[in-house]
Design a protein around this motif. Structure first.
Motif, PDB file in Angstrom:
ATOM      1  N   ASP A   1       5.599   0.300   3.083  1.00 30.97           N
ATOM      2  CA  ASP A   1       4.254   0.360   3.661  1.00 30.97           C
ATOM      3  C   ASP A   1       3.454  -0.863   3.245  1.00 30.97           C
ATOM      4  OD1 ASP A   1       4.123   3.246   4.794  1.00 30.97           O
ATOM      5  OD2 ASP A   1       4.838   3.549   2.753  1.00 30.97           O
TER       6      ASP A   1
ATOM      7  N   LEU B   1      -4.454   4.533  -5.900  1.00 26.77           N
ATOM      8  CA  LEU B   1      -3.280   5.390  -6.098  1.00 26.77           C
ATOM      9  C   LEU B   1      -3.672   6.769  -6.613  1.00 26.77           C
ATOM     10  CD1 LEU B   1      -0.681   2.876  -7.594  1.00 26.77           C
ATOM     11  CD2 LEU B   1      -0.726   3.855  -5.294  1.00 26.77           C
TER      12      LEU B   1
ATOM     13  N   ASP C   1      12.341   6.308  -2.016  1.00 25.98           N
ATOM     14  CA  ASP C   1      11.412   6.025  -0.920  1.00 25.98           C
ATOM     15  C   ASP C   1      12.206   5.578   0.295  1.00 25.98           C
ATOM     16  OD1 ASP C   1       9.103   5.777   0.469  1.00 25.98           O
ATOM     17  OD2 ASP C   1       8.233   4.179  -0.757  1.00 25.98           O
TER      18      ASP C   1
ATOM     19  N   GLU D   1      -9.734  12.704  -0.715  1.00 34.77           N
ATOM     20  CA  GLU D   1      -9.559  11.265  -0.924  1.00 34.77           C
ATOM     21  C   GLU D   1     -10.790  10.498  -0.459  1.00 34.77           C
ATOM     22  OE1 GLU D   1      -6.759   7.676   0.861  1.00 34.77           O
ATOM     23  OE2 GLU D   1      -6.007   9.735   0.937  1.00 34.77           O
TER      24      GLU D   1
ATOM     25  N   MET E   1       0.840  -1.195   0.000  1.00 31.20           N
ATOM     26  CA  MET E   1       0.000   0.000   0.000  1.00 31.20           C
ATOM     27  C   MET E   1       0.874   1.244   0.000  1.00 31.20           C
ATOM     28  SD  MET E   1      -3.127   0.809  -0.294  1.00 31.20           S
ATOM     29  CE  MET E   1      -4.258  -0.456   0.299  1.00 31.20           C
ATOM     30  N   HIS E   2       0.263   2.363  -0.282  1.00 27.04           N
ATOM     31  CA  HIS E   2       0.865   3.701  -0.253  1.00 27.04           C
ATOM     32  C   HIS E   2       2.073   3.776  -1.195  1.00 27.04           C
ATOM     33  CE1 HIS E   2      -1.983   4.172   2.916  1.00 27.04           C
ATOM     34  NE2 HIS E   2      -1.305   3.433   3.786  1.00 27.04           N
ATOM     35  N   GLY E   3       3.191   4.348  -0.735  1.00 24.47           N
ATOM     36  CA  GLY E   3       4.341   4.544  -1.616  1.00 24.47           C
ATOM     37  C   GLY E   3       4.907   3.257  -2.162  1.00 24.47           C
TER      38      GLY E   3
ATOM     39  N   HIS F   1      -7.384   6.749   5.876  1.00 24.16           N
ATOM     40  CA  HIS F   1      -7.482   6.279   4.495  1.00 24.16           C
ATOM     41  C   HIS F   1      -8.665   5.312   4.448  1.00 24.16           C
ATOM     42  CE1 HIS F   1      -3.743   8.063   3.109  1.00 24.16           C
ATOM     43  NE2 HIS F   1      -3.122   7.580   4.172  1.00 24.16           N
TER      44      HIS F   1
ATOM     45  N   ASN G   1      -5.208   6.235  10.092  1.00 24.11           N
ATOM     46  CA  ASN G   1      -4.731   7.494   9.521  1.00 24.11           C
ATOM     47  C   ASN G   1      -5.696   8.041   8.476  1.00 24.11           C
ATOM     48  OD1 ASN G   1      -2.788   9.530   9.596  1.00 24.11           O
ATOM     49  ND2 ASN G   1      -1.722   8.716   7.807  1.00 24.11           N
TER      50      ASN G   1
ATOM     51  N   GLU H   1      -4.997   8.743  -3.616  1.00 22.71           N
ATOM     52  CA  GLU H   1      -4.018   9.102  -2.598  1.00 22.71           C
ATOM     53  C   GLU H   1      -2.926  10.018  -3.127  1.00 22.71           C
ATOM     54  OE1 GLU H   1      -1.100   6.925   0.699  1.00 22.71           O
ATOM     55  OE2 GLU H   1      -2.476   5.720  -0.520  1.00 22.71           O
ATOM     56  N   TYR H   2      -2.533   9.843  -4.393  1.00 27.09           N
ATOM     57  CA  TYR H   2      -1.385  10.585  -4.914  1.00 27.09           C
ATOM     58  C   TYR H   2      -1.728  11.520  -6.072  1.00 27.09           C
ATOM     59  CZ  TYR H   2       1.371   7.477  -2.008  1.00 27.09           C
ATOM     60  OH  TYR H   2       1.892   6.795  -0.942  1.00 27.09           O
TER      61      TYR H   2
END
Length: 774
Positions: free
Chosen positions: A500, A670, A496, A595, A479-481, A640, A638, A673-674
């Motif tokens: 995650d 993605l 990075d 988001e 997940m995430h980055g 999400h 957090n 989130e980004y």
């Protein structure tokens, strides 16, 4: 000592010392070497530079400050030039992988040599060399042994731990009550980490907290106490510190805490031992002599292996340890004793005992997700744990200290359910060039990791986590980055700083109950070359407030971490739980609001402009209520949020060459989130080169240069050759928007650990010098 150094204006040189600490911290073998110039050829390359600087600083009152600065710069460059002249090789020409070394050196790397203390115990006169050392040339073996025995080998403690257990199997049966002796001293070489080295290469230890505060000019109160033992005076840090410190101070704080205050891991877990697909879990016990634990373990092993020296102990000492050989011997004995398992009546699945683990085989590693995986209710958990403890207490052999359920109840009862204190702390630094926010404060060693070195370390942490997750049957995914890195080429992005992963709540509960405070050692032959077996140990640490699912004060949004004990780098682990209440305060979402709305409606950005805002807002609220009622929306602490269809079904992929899983709706997640990051191919000083399928620094290949032209850079060419097969397979197999599993995808990618490359360099330099002096 420190008092004499103060008269030499030690404070005046603090900045100079700090610069050196940032360059050389960790060189003394605590998990990662610095550049080779600080290794074998250090004295030759720096002697003139050191004398020049010492002379200038001796008369610094008469020399203007600007001249000192210029002279320091010239000194540094002269040192670098001297290194290149002495070694005959510039830093750009250093070997990039183990494949570039000879077979002779790679074979030598497989031997784990004993340190000086153990060798001198059996061999005071250093009469090294025998037919058992594996070298055809009798003059090389002793030289290599003398060279590498000065280096702290991170593989020695895990190899000895496994060897001692293997020796216990030879005596009788599989002993479920066996406990492995443990000390952080033996696994991390804390003696060296606790030693401060100033710019003049003079070393000393801080004997009092007051001296430490005075040296670093600290005005705030420290959780530090003075201690005195038969080894002398020293300091002990008792708890984490939120303030920023210089690199050298952070290193000493971490080592001091581990040496005197940190709890030991509850168990060692040898992951996927050999090719057995079984892991070995051994509960730990404190060593009788914590500071000399490694020495005691080594002497114990050598005495038993040599039948208490009725046979020559020198042969065992000179031969060293080979991790693969230890694994083979262990598996052979295990097969012989296999019939005894389950017949002794002493094994209990709810107890923390020596045991074999293969939950992936037992449960066929079913990754299918259901709504129940995301729901954990604390009152029900307490009731079930109480019932199990009551049943276990009926046994005459009951021991609450090893009962998983009793420990779980203890954790719940001590948990602050209203305002829990921050649990995970980072190693915040005062350095302007390095940040410590991606290092666990307890295991911080140094901050100088260039992008490639950090990426290599994160690669082995990734391998350990993915292997462990499959071994114990966890439902977890990227997940995430880390998920963004997978999208581009199936690997971590070089810029990075951490990793995650997320998991279901029931998997997190399993981690907290059975594997909290586990020190994991990757001993899988499938995922490691012979030389890298035993490199790296990883502490699985669970946040005590992991069962509290609200964000609260925001200090505990990370549920767990897998921490590399040699560097402090880590994987952030968070769980996703069912969102049970649609009345939560949306204002608390802050910058997650966009988001969150896109989770409810992927076309939110267009519709919020074209539709009536009030009516559209009510329609989103109605949709949220419906999703919650059907338990189709989930969130981490957090903020999400995800719909069930965003996650299920999990898709099998390969990440960094190992089997992993990603959520079904990777593109939607993605993009939310980004913000359209899937179509951005430049980040900071990196460009994603599509033809090479790699993120390449503009320092290595400027933006105006074409992708094929980048291969003229030696560093880029080597990285491309190492990864091209895997990234091509990723490109051909990964279809991010079609939801198909890649069941037949299989690939491997081996990245050599920096520590191992530096050890190979030392052996290579030793052999070269021996041959040159003939």
């Amino acid at each position: 000592m420190i008092s004499s150094l103060t008269h030499r204006s030690c404070k005046y040189n603090l900045n100079l010392d700090e610069q050196k600490q940032e360059r050389t911290a960790g060189i003394r073998g605590s998990g990662s070497f610095n550049s080779r110039q600080d290794g074998y050829h250090k004295n030759k390359a720096t002697s003139f530079a050191k004398r020049l600087l010492s002379s200038l600083l001796k008369y610094r009152i008469m020399v203007p400050g600007i001249i000192i600065i210029i002279s320091m710069a010239l000194t540094w460059f002269s040192r670098e030039l001297a290194i290149e002249l002495v070694t005959g090789k510039s830093k750009m020409e250093k070997q990039y992988s183990l494949n570039e070394f000879s077979n002779e050196i790679r074979q030598a790397l497989q031997t784990i040599h004993f340190p000086n203390k153990i060798i001198e115990h059996f061999n005071p006169d250093w009469t090294i060399g025998s037919s058992e050392d594996g070298w055809n040339d009798e003059s090389i073996g002793p030289s290599v042994l003398m060279s590498v025995s000065k280096v702290f080998d991170m593989r020695l403690a895990p190899a000895l731990s496994l060897a001692l257990f293997r020796q216990s199997l030879e005596k009788s049966h599989f002993d479920y009550d066996y406990k492995a002796p443990f000390s952080w001293y033996s696994w991390l070489d804390l003696d060296n980490r606790l030693t401060y080295e100033n710019y003049f290469e003079e070393t000393f230890n801080f004997s009092t907290c007051e001296t430490f505060k005075d040296y670093y000019k600290l005005s705030f109160r420290l959780p530090c106490t003075n201690i005195e033992s038969r080894h002398g005076k020293s300091i002990a840090f008792l708890s984490p510190i939120q303030e920023a410190f210089p690199v050298s101070a952070r290193r000493i704080i971490a080592a001091s805490y581990l040496a005197h205050s940190a709890p030991l891991p509850q168990r060692l877990l040898f992951l996927n031992v050999g090719d057995s697909h079984e892991s070995l879990s051994l509960p730990t016990i404190p060593c009788q002599n914590m500071r000399n634990c490694l020495l005691d373990m080594g002497l114990n092993y050598i005495n038993q292996e040599s039948n208490f020296c009725e046979n020559s102990c020198n042969v065992t000492v000179n031969k060293g340890l080979n991790f693969r050989d230890q694994i083979k011997s262990y598996l052979t004995l295990l097969d012989q004793l296999r019939l005894e398992f389950g017949n002794s009546g002493r094994f209990h699945s709810s107890y923390d005992q020596a045991r074999l683990i293969n939950d992936s085989k037992t449960h066929l590693y079913n990754t299918a997700l259901t709504k129940a995986n995301f729901i954990v209710e604390l009152p029900i958990l307490e009731k079930e744990a109480l019932q199990k403890v009551g049943e276990n207490m009926l046994s005459k052999l009951y021991d609450r200290n090893v009962d998983f359920d009793y420990r779980f109840l203890q954790m719940i009862s001590s948990m602050d359910r209203v305002n829990p204190p921050k649990y995970f702390y980072e190693a915040l630094l005062t350095s302007k060039t390095h940040e410590g926010g991606h290092y666990d404060w307890r295991f911080f060693n140094r901050a100088i990791y260039d992008d490639r070195e950090r990426n290599l370390i994160l690669h082995r942490i990734t391998k350990a986590w993915l292997t462990f997750a499959k071994q114990v049957g966890l439902k977890t995914w990227l997940m995430h980055g880390t998920l963004l890195g997978f999208h581009f080429n199936g690997m971590n992005m070089p810029f990075d700083n951490d990793l995650d992963v997320v998991m279901t709540m029931d998997s997190l509960l399993k981690l907290g109950r059975e594997y909290n405070q586990t020190l994991i050692i990757d001993t899988s032959i499938k995922h490691n070359m012979n030389e890298s077996l035993g490199i790296g140990s990883y502490l699985l640490d669970i946040n005590p407030s992991y069962l509290l699912r609200s964000k609260g004060n925001g200090q505990n949004t990370i549920d767990a971490r897998l921490i590399d004990t040699y560097t402090g780098l880590y994987i952030d682990i968070t769980a996703i739980a069912s969102t049970l209440d649609h009345k939560f305060n949306k204002r608390s979402l802050k910058h997650f609001q966009q988001e969150f709305n896109q989770m409810l409606d992927p076309n939110y950005e267009e519709r919020i402009i074209s539709m009536d805002t009030e009516n559209y807002g009510r329609s989103l609220d109605d949709k949220l209520k419906q999703l919650i009622n059907y338990k189709h929306v989930y969130n981490c602490k957090n903020n999400h949020f995800y719909q069930f269809s965003d996650i299920e079904p999990l898709r099998q992929v390969y990440f960094e060459g190992l089997e992993a899983y990603i959520p079904n709706g990777i593109e939607r997640i993605l993009n939310r989130e980004y913000n359209k990051a899937l179509r951005k191919f430049r980040y900071k000083n990196y460009i994603f080169r599509k033809q090479l399928r790699l993120w390449i620094s503009i320092e290595d290949c400027p933006a105006k240069i074409s992708d094929p032209e980048c291969l003229k850079n030696l560093k880029v060419e080597r990285e491309f050759n190492l990864t091209k097969d895997f990234t091509q397979l990723h490109q051909q197999s990964y279809r991010p928007f079609h939801g198909k599993n890649n069941e037949n995808l299989s690939s491997s990618i081996f990245k050599d650990d920096p520590w191992l490359l530096e050890l190979a360099e030392i052996i290579h330099s030793t052999i070269k010098e021996v041959k040159n002096w003939r």
